[in-house]
Each structure stands twice: as C-alpha cells, then as structure tokens.
Design a protein around this motif. Structure first.
Motif, PDB file in Angstrom:
ATOM      1  N   VAL A  57     -20.300  22.375  68.056  1.00 36.06           N
ATOM      2  CA  VAL A  57     -20.501  20.964  68.352  1.00 36.06           C
ATOM      3  C   VAL A  57     -19.181  20.334  68.801  1.00 36.06           C
ATOM      4  CG1 VAL A  57     -21.172  18.753  67.366  1.00 36.06           C
ATOM      5  CG2 VAL A  57     -22.416  20.818  66.731  1.00 36.06           C
ATOM      6  N   LEU A  58     -19.237  19.520  69.817  1.00 37.87           N
ATOM      7  CA  LEU A  58     -18.093  18.804  70.374  1.00 37.87           C
ATOM      8  C   LEU A  58     -17.095  19.727  71.063  1.00 37.87           C
ATOM      9  CD1 LEU A  58     -17.439  16.144  67.586  1.00 37.87           C
ATOM     10  CD2 LEU A  58     -18.887  15.953  69.610  1.00 37.87           C
ATOM     11  N   ALA A  59     -17.487  20.968  71.310  1.00 36.61           N
ATOM     12  CA  ALA A  59     -16.638  21.868  72.088  1.00 36.61           C
ATOM     13  C   ALA A  59     -17.451  22.346  73.277  1.00 36.61           C
ATOM     14  CB  ALA A  59     -16.170  23.047  71.236  1.00 36.61           C
ATOM     15  N   GLU A  60     -17.124  21.844  74.457  1.00 33.57           N
ATOM     16  CA  GLU A  60     -17.916  22.128  75.648  1.00 33.57           C
ATOM     17  C   GLU A  60     -17.291  23.214  76.506  1.00 33.57           C
ATOM     18  OE1 GLU A  60     -20.386  18.582  77.414  1.00 33.57           O
ATOM     19  OE2 GLU A  60     -18.266  18.059  77.407  1.00 33.57           O
ATOM     20  N   ASN A  61     -18.157  23.998  77.140  1.00 30.85           N
ATOM     21  CA  ASN A  61     -17.706  24.817  78.254  1.00 30.85           C
ATOM     22  C   ASN A  61     -17.451  23.923  79.453  1.00 30.85           C
ATOM     23  OD1 ASN A  61     -17.942  27.375  76.954  1.00 30.85           O
ATOM     24  ND2 ASN A  61     -20.154  27.303  77.247  1.00 30.85           N
ATOM     25  N   TRP A  62     -16.704  24.458  80.414  1.00 33.23           N
ATOM     26  CA  TRP A  62     -16.424  23.757  81.676  1.00 33.23           C
ATOM     27  C   TRP A  62     -16.809  24.739  82.784  1.00 33.23           C
ATOM     28  CZ3 TRP A  62     -14.649  18.694  81.762  1.00 33.23           C
ATOM     29  CH2 TRP A  62     -14.275  18.173  82.999  1.00 33.23           C
ATOM     30  N   VAL A 118     -11.188  20.411  81.008  1.00 32.86           N
ATOM     31  CA  VAL A 118     -11.222  20.085  79.583  1.00 32.86           C
ATOM     32  C   VAL A 118     -12.223  21.003  78.904  1.00 32.86           C
ATOM     33  CG1 VAL A 118     -11.813  18.314  77.901  1.00 32.86           C
ATOM     34  CG2 VAL A 118     -10.602  17.672  79.996  1.00 32.86           C
ATOM     35  N   SER A 119     -11.784  21.739  77.860  1.00 29.88           N
ATOM     36  CA  SER A 119     -12.706  22.609  77.142  1.00 29.88           C
ATOM     37  C   SER A 119     -12.099  23.042  75.821  1.00 29.88           C
ATOM     38  CB  SER A 119     -13.056  23.854  77.979  1.00 29.88           C
ATOM     39  OG  SER A 119     -14.045  24.630  77.345  1.00 29.88           O
TER      40      SER A 119
END
Length: 411
Positions: free
Chosen positions: A22-27, A391-392
């Motif tokens: 959660v709150l950690a996105e791929n780019w 951002v990732s």
C-alpha cells in the motif's frame, strides 16, 4: 458525481495494488501509472544534493532522454551507444542500482535529431510480464518486447517514420495491447499491437502528415473509453478498441510534444509550434468540435515540450524557458507565474501536496500548489537532466546525462 471518470488508471491501479505494498506504486511507463505525472506515494524526499539523501548513483552507458520505468525492485531504461549504433535496454536492481542485464535491442545508423532530442528518447513500458521499447530503425518505427529476464519475445516495424527532429514515441497500455503514436512528416498513423505477439490489432491513418510526439492518454468519458492526444495540426479522441475517431478539433497549432492531462471534466493541453497555446476542451463531443467544445484558451504560460499536471483544482505547467504557471483548471483563471530553475524539457511529477519541476541544468524546484506561489525547496543533482522524473517505492529517480540517481532510501 461527474459522468466523466477514469477507466485505464482505475484498472491499472487494481493490478498495481495486487503487486506492491500500500502507498508504494510501480511506475510502468511515461508519466507513471496514470500517464499524467501523479503519484500516490507519501513521504517522498523534499531535499537533496549531489552528496546528501542519495541512495545510490550509477553510470548509465550511452545517452538518452527516456525516463526509467519501475516494477517492484526492477528498473528498466533504454540508451543509445552512439559509437556503435546500438540501442540498448538495461535492467537494474532498484535497491542497489546494480545492472542485472543489458541487451542490444537494435543496431542502426543514428538518425538526424533536434539538439534537445536524443537517439533514445522513447520511455519504455512494462506490464510486469514484459518490457516494451520503441526506437527508429532508419526510416521505420521499431517496437520490441522482452521478458523480465531480458529474453526477446518479438519485434515489429509497424510503419514508416520521417522527421528531421528525430524520434520519440512512448508506448501506452490498453487491455491486451500496446498503442504507439506514429505522427511524422509522412503518412502518419496510430497502431495497436498485441502485447503477447506484436501482431497488429488495428492501425489507422492520422490527418495532416506533420511531425508530433505526443503520448496519448486513455480515459473514460460518459461511459466510453477515449484515447486522446494532440498532434499533426489537431487534437483528437479515438476509441482504443478499434481506432475509430470520436471527435477532432482543428489546430490550434502545427506540431505538438507535450502529453495532455484530464481532471474528470476537461482535457488540458499545452502546445506547441509555431504558436504556443494552453487549452481546456470538453471531451464529450462527436465529429468536428473546433467551434463548440473549447472551454477556455490562453497563450500565456504555455509550453512546447514539458507536459502539464493536474493537482486538485489547479492546472500547473512549466514553459520551456523555465517559467511555471498555475491556473484554476475549471475556469482558466491564471493565479501566478514564477521563474523556476531555467530551461526545462522534463514533465513535472506530484505527490501529496508537492509538485516537482526538473530543469535541464539538474535543479529541481519543489512547490506547493495553491493560489499563491510557495517554493518548498530547490535541489541540485550536479548534472544535466532532460528526462522526466520517476517516483516509485518511496524514491525519486532522476536520469542525468551520465548517471541514474536514486533519491531517498525507499521502501
């Protein structure tokens, strides 16, 4: 609730949520998981320098203006080895910057380019199964797919491409296909390719046959998917299912680079050459909407290369010369214009209450969007940067002319 809602970002966000914390996105592609520069990450670095808050920096072989893409703990980026004519794809460990593998994708003569372009400017795309890359092979568009271990899956050349300014066509994802823009000084086209095989799903002609480099975005409008882009003397929306035209707007200028953004009600674009414009378009029309669907327009604060960004009620943009501006997105009221850190090629990114503007000389201006200009930080990386920030996993990745930098300790 507005009838205009996002489709592609919602579907992709569901996939990402299953793959990362959660709150950690791929780019996964140009301008991130929603194709608009926005990030759901929290606690990103605010300040850094060449020696402070740098997790690692590594030398990148060759030269390129393409942004890296991130999936989990893997970073993928492309570069051009100008001494050998090779275009390469690299895979790095996100945690350390160590190169896991490097593949020669294409060997071909170096095409003529604009001084601010490179021979590896198309940002790759990944869906977590394959990585898709796009280059120019002499006078043909070249698209290839690799698995995450660096094994080539397929390669195709969907059509011709000619431009004295060079090549830059970043692929986007839609369902079981990728879509690539082939606007050029010839018989332009849009093409959809099957992700697994590279087979053409559909290919449609573009009007006016004029070079442009816009990466489309896909959004749902009134219950239907719209693939929207500017380029080749027009702004248009297509059905990504079959490539059929939904609406078209003439002009407002000849050539385009920046990608559009969408706030759920209006499509926004900044363009171009030879005239600069900022425009807001109601995306629910059909046929030719030139005289009926422009919500507002201005030439103040417009840019050519950097794409704009939406943050809450605000539309923000940085002109190529380095002046950032902010408007109320719904009305077009311009709230402020301020000088940032100089000439800018990169498109901004945002997280929480911050927008990051990355200037070519390697200086990032961080601002808080609002009715008045509020600068939170100004950070130098000590190296020129033309690629848009990424951002990732709690980090910011900046591609300089020599190094790739990981800023912040990450997750």
């Amino acid at each position: 609730m507005s009838r205009s809602r996002t489709l592609f970002p919602v579907l992709l966000a569901a996939v990402l949520a299953a793959c990362v914390p959660v709150l950690a996105e791929n780019w996964p592609g140009f301008r991130g998981p929603r194709g608009d520069g926005t990030s759901m990450e929290k606690g990103l670095p605010l300040q850094w320098s060449p020696t402070e808050n740098i997790a690692w920096k590594v030398v990148v072989p060759g030269r390129g203006h393409a942004s890296p893409v991130v999936w989990g703990d893997r970073i993928f980026l492309v570069s051009a080895l100008e001494e050998t004519g090779e275009r390469v794809l690299l895979c790095l460990d996100r945690r350390t910057g160590k190169t896991l593998w490097q593949r020669a994708v294409l060997k071909a003569p170096m095409e003529q380019i604009h001084p601010l372009n490179s021979h590896a400017s198309s940002t790759p795309l990944t869906d977590g199964e394959r990585v898709y890359v796009s280059f120019l092979d002499r006078d043909r568009m070249f698209v290839a797919a690799y698995d995450l271990e660096g094994n080539r899956q397929w390669e195709v050349r969907p059509g011709p491409f000619a431009s004295k300014h060079g090549y830059c066509s970043s692929p986007i994802l839609y369902k079981d296909r990728i879509i690539v823009n082939g606007d050029h000084d010839g018989e332009g086209f849009l093409v959809a390719l099957k992700r697994k095989t590279g087979e053409t799903v559909w290919k449609i002609a573009r009007p006016n046959n004029t070079r442009s480099y816009c990466t489309p975005i896909i959004r749902e409008v009134a219950g239907q998917p719209h693939m929207m882009l500017s380029g080749s003397k027009c702004v248009a929306s297509y059905n990504p299912e079959d490539g059929s035209l939904r609406w078209i707007l003439d002009g407002p200028t000849e050539q385009f680079v920046a990608a559009p953004v969408f706030n759920g009600k209006l499509l926004f674009l900044t363009a171009g050459y030879p005239e600069l414009h900022i425009m807001a378009i109601r995306p629910d029309g059909s046929g030719n909407v030139t005289s009926s669907h422009v919500a507002w327009r201005t030439r103040r604060g417009a840019g050519y290369v950097p794409s704009p960004i939406i943050h809450g009620p605000y539309l923000l943009n940085v002109a190529d010369g380095g002046f950032a501006s902010c408007w109320l997105a719904d009305t077009g009221e311009q709230l402020w214009t301020e000088r940032t850190a100089g000439h800018t090629s990169a498109s901004p990114v945002s997280s929480e209450d911050r927008v990051y503007f990355q200037a070519d000389r390697g200086v990032t201006t961080v601002i808080r969007p609002g009715r008045t200009f509020e600068k939170l930080a100004e950070n130098s990386i000590g190296e020129e940067t033309y690629a848009s920030p990424v951002v990732s996993q709690g980090q910011i990745f900046l591609r300089g002319v020599t190094h790739l930098f990981a800023i912040g300790q990450g997750k």
